[in-house]
Design an enzyme around this catalytic site. Sequence first.
Site, PDB file in Angstrom:
ATOM      1  N   ASP A 231      -0.916  -3.196  -4.075  1.00  0.00           N
ATOM      2  CA  ASP A 231      -0.327  -4.529  -4.012  1.00  0.00           C
ATOM      3  C   ASP A 231       1.169  -4.458  -3.696  1.00  0.00           C
ATOM      4  O   ASP A 231       1.887  -3.613  -4.258  1.00  0.00           O
ATOM      5  CB  ASP A 231      -0.522  -5.186  -5.390  1.00  0.00           C
ATOM      6  CG  ASP A 231      -0.073  -6.625  -5.446  1.00  0.00           C
ATOM      7  OD1 ASP A 231      -0.703  -7.454  -4.783  1.00  0.00           O
ATOM      8  OD2 ASP A 231       0.904  -6.923  -6.163  1.00  0.00           O
ATOM      9  N   GLU A 291      -1.065  -3.372   1.044  1.00  0.00           N
ATOM     10  CA  GLU A 291      -0.705  -4.752   1.369  1.00  0.00           C
ATOM     11  C   GLU A 291       0.666  -4.709   2.019  1.00  0.00           C
ATOM     12  O   GLU A 291       1.692  -4.779   1.360  1.00  0.00           O
ATOM     13  CB  GLU A 291      -0.671  -5.616   0.113  1.00  0.00           C
ATOM     14  CG  GLU A 291      -0.561  -7.083   0.481  1.00  0.00           C
ATOM     15  CD  GLU A 291       0.102  -7.955  -0.570  1.00  0.00           C
ATOM     16  OE1 GLU A 291       0.143  -9.170  -0.374  1.00  0.00           O
ATOM     17  OE2 GLU A 291       0.594  -7.422  -1.582  1.00  0.00           O
TER      18      GLU A 291
HETATM   19  C1  NOJ Z   1      -0.151 -10.020  -3.628  1.00  0.00           C
HETATM   20  C2  NOJ Z   1      -1.472 -10.517  -4.176  1.00  0.00           C
HETATM   21  O1  NOJ Z   1      -2.421 -10.511  -3.126  1.00  0.00           O
HETATM   22  C3  NOJ Z   1      -1.200 -11.905  -4.724  1.00  0.00           C
HETATM   23  O2  NOJ Z   1      -2.385 -12.588  -5.040  1.00  0.00           O
HETATM   24  C4  NOJ Z   1      -0.272 -11.763  -5.918  1.00  0.00           C
HETATM   25  O3  NOJ Z   1       0.095 -13.042  -6.360  1.00  0.00           O
HETATM   26  C5  NOJ Z   1       1.019 -10.994  -5.546  1.00  0.00           C
HETATM   27  N1  NOJ Z   1       0.781  -9.824  -4.711  1.00  0.00           N
HETATM   28  C6  NOJ Z   1       1.753 -10.525  -6.768  1.00  0.00           C
HETATM   29  O4  NOJ Z   1       1.090  -9.401  -7.350  1.00  0.00           O
END
Ligand code: NOJ
Length: 565
Positions: A231, A291
């Site tokens: 993430d 991500e």
């Molecule tokens: C990206 C995640 O996909 C999202 O859902 C989340 O709110 C943020 N990172 C914070 O962890």
Amino acid sequence: MLLRCWRILSLLALLSCPVLTACAQTAAVDAEGHQWWQHAVFYEIYPRSFADSNNDGIGDLNGITSKMQYLHDLGVDAIWITPCYPSPQVDFGYDVSNYADIDPMYGTLGDFDRMVAEGKKHGVRIIMDFVPNHTSDQHAWFLDSKSSRTSAHRDWYIWRDGKGPGQPPNNWISLFGGSAWKLDPATSQYYYHFFYAAQPDLNWRNPKVETAMLDTMRWWYRRGVAGFRLDAVDTLFEDPALHDDPVLPGKNKQGDPITENKYNTNLPEVHTELQKMRKVADESGAVLIGETWTANIAQLDKYYGDDSKELQMPMDFMFTTVNKLSPAEFRRQIGMVDSAKGWPVFVISNHDIVRSYNRYGDGKHNDAIAKLMAMFFLTLRGTPIMYYGEEIGMENNDPKRKEDVKDPIGITGWPAEIGRDGERTPMQWTAAANAGFSEKAPWLPIPPSFASHNVESELKEPDSVLSVYKTVLALRHTNSALLEGSYTALNEDDPNVLSYLRSYKGKAVLVALNMSDTPRTVKFDLAKQGFVTFTLSPLVGTAEIGNNGAVSLAPFGAVIASVNH
Ligand code: NOJ
Ligand code: CA
């Protein structure tokens, strides 16, 4: 970065392993040097919304386990489960209070182990979501950290004195609104949070943090996890000198100044850390998905790393920045990622983005467009990551009233920002009550379209969105041109029909996708690709095939055809 781009989007609009020598988690490669994850189809599951085994209205791990046969039959080789660790659920799991357990709402570690075992039986690997940038403010590390300026975990987070009375240490803005600093009155210092105040950022410059996090990853690998989706990796490090971010003109939706995240995202140290995570992943033959919102190849290439020592699968999300069918834009993006240093990854939907069914749909031909999108992103050279429900044409079900909103972004940002509930609604299994997801009213409402768009009904319909997904996925797993072949754009000036060739050792598959609402006839000349004369045989979809490579497609019609000498 994902959330930032997701926000921009909403601002704008709203194993089978046939050619592998082995399927083991260790680095088995095929004749082309491809590893398992390069031929796998990944499927993202939002666990709250997939299947509810204990009828409390919230999905759980046993629910996922009960659907392994479905996932196998669909053609899924790996599932990425968004965070299911213990969490106060402020950000629905992205606020982790213990990295080495399962939240009781989702089950137990025993349930997790059974899910892994059932997955193994069905050729479905488990990818966990790892949240390295921040913990919950209820994590034992943070509770200790805030307890005193001299606590053992004080330096596990980023604490600083304010600039002056009532003034945060600098001008950094949280992605979720307001200053990224929160004053803790007990110790009279501010802590840093890129996301919510309930998600304090870890201090990755502290070696103890690094060791604890890498050890947690090892712990999950030993438990059978095949990899992680990481993430928000670009937020891992901040400028220790706390320089102010440059301020751009205007205000954002939350009324905050718009800043360029120059000193709190994408620092070079991110890459050093990803290399360390990769070394740990390599100890277990695991895959790292990132991500990584990247806007161009230079940025994307950095995440593969020098000598491919960082992420195997950085997600560029480029398709998700497109809100309507656009052959020119898709062609440009595929061309870009096809020339990247590493293996492409394709995503059209996820839990932070309006569903593809709505983004690409024109309101009249959404099912045809959903099928066309399947025939598109599942036939490219690269690994697709599907989002649960995409395969049945699930639509967004956005809240209409503030009091119905569950996503805190929507609660604080309403009405300008409605949040992400719409794309996180329960999976539609049947036409029965609560779409067969649960016997109890689910945590988010299901859109009325579940009556026609559900697994049970669509399995019976040979031309349903689900049937097309299944057919394309089955082809993708067995066709050597789709598994191993190069990508060549065809008819590159065509503004309406996106076409390309996938070819491998004299075998080729041609894909032609009419992205317009008018019938179109296109003509293909494949002499340069070694087919001076050829015939086309449709494998999936319908098209009228004329002589000399002429293909006529219905409005939003699509065809995947084999090319025969
Ligand atoms: C990206 C995640 O996909 C999202 O859902 C989340 O709110 C943020 N990172 C914070 O962890
Ligand atoms: Ca449940």
